[in-house]
Design a protein around this motif. Structure first.
Motif, PDB file in Angstrom:
ATOM      1  N   LYS A  89      14.235  57.785  37.999  1.00  0.00           N
ATOM      2  CA  LYS A  89      14.650  57.196  39.281  1.00  0.00           C
ATOM      3  C   LYS A  89      14.429  55.690  39.314  1.00  0.00           C
ATOM      4  N   SER A  90      13.201  55.270  39.013  1.00  0.00           N
ATOM      5  CA  SER A  90      12.860  53.844  39.067  1.00  0.00           C
ATOM      6  C   SER A  90      13.629  53.051  38.021  1.00  0.00           C
ATOM      7  N   SER A  91      13.763  53.588  36.830  1.00  0.00           N
ATOM      8  CA  SER A  91      14.524  52.911  35.768  1.00  0.00           C
ATOM      9  C   SER A  91      15.976  52.730  36.192  1.00  0.00           C
ATOM     10  N   LEU A  92      16.530  53.734  36.826  1.00  0.00           N
ATOM     11  CA  LEU A  92      17.921  53.662  37.284  1.00  0.00           C
ATOM     12  C   LEU A  92      18.088  52.602  38.364  1.00  0.00           C
ATOM     13  N   PHE A 126      20.959  48.151  39.650  1.00  0.00           N
ATOM     14  CA  PHE A 126      21.028  47.141  40.687  1.00  0.00           C
ATOM     15  C   PHE A 126      20.380  45.814  40.286  1.00  0.00           C
ATOM     16  N   GLY A 127      19.925  45.715  39.044  1.00  0.00           N
ATOM     17  CA  GLY A 127      19.348  44.464  38.574  1.00  0.00           C
ATOM     18  C   GLY A 127      18.049  44.112  39.276  1.00  0.00           C
ATOM     19  N   ILE A 167      24.079  43.484  49.631  1.00  0.00           N
ATOM     20  CA  ILE A 167      24.484  44.504  50.609  1.00  0.00           C
ATOM     21  C   ILE A 167      23.675  45.778  50.385  1.00  0.00           C
ATOM     22  N   PHE A 168      23.234  46.000  49.145  1.00  0.00           N
ATOM     23  CA  PHE A 168      22.502  47.218  48.818  1.00  0.00           C
ATOM     24  C   PHE A 168      21.005  47.038  49.008  1.00  0.00           C
ATOM     25  N   VAL A 169      20.398  48.000  49.696  1.00  0.00           N
ATOM     26  CA  VAL A 169      18.949  48.068  49.870  1.00  0.00           C
ATOM     27  C   VAL A 169      18.529  49.420  49.322  1.00  0.00           C
TER      28      VAL A 169
END
Length: 134
Positions: A29-32, A37-38, A65-67
């Motif tokens: 999850k965290s790696s993704l 999302f950089g 825009i992404f959180v």
């Protein structure tokens, strides 16, 4: 007939698209979150279950825009984290909450099972059922 909403109309009303990453421990999850999302702040753990603060916001510098919210992974037989995730989803789904602060998507990360293995564990299924009802 009302005009169809454009992406620009949706972005203006939502302002930020909030995603919660969920799944079992060790599925990435965290790696993704970091890779896609950089973001470099989601803590990756390789030797033991990772620690995550579900309330912490990760905002992509590539696309603000992404959180993202990174949840702690689910462990077999452990219910505390399931309850934390459920409560977070409930709080972030309330009608009175500004639209930009609500959860807009769940990113369920799973591990590809070996032959004959289950794709979803009971906890995954229950969480998806819960989220669907909200």
């Amino acid at each position: 007939m009302e005009p169809e909403s454009t992406i620009d109309d949706i972005i203006k009303s939502v302002q930020r698209f909030r995603i919660l990453s969920i799944g079992r421990s060790g599925v990435g999850k965290s790696s993704l979150v970091n890779c896609v999302f950089g973001i470099t702040g989601a803590r990756v753990s390789h030797l033991k279950p990772g620690e995550s603060d579900i309330e912490q916001e990760f905002i992509s510098q590539d696309n603000p825009i992404f959180v993202l919210h990174d949840s702690k992974g689910f462990e077999p037989g452990e219910i505390t984290n399931f309850d934390i995730v459920r409560e977070f989803i409930e709080q972030r789904s309330q009608q009175g909450l500004p639209l930009k602060d609500r959860i807009h998507g769940l990113w369920l990360c799973t591990k590809t099972p070996a032959a004959g293995g289950r794709v979803f564990e009971i906890g995954d299924e229950k969480l998806l059922e819960f989220a669907y009802k909200i």
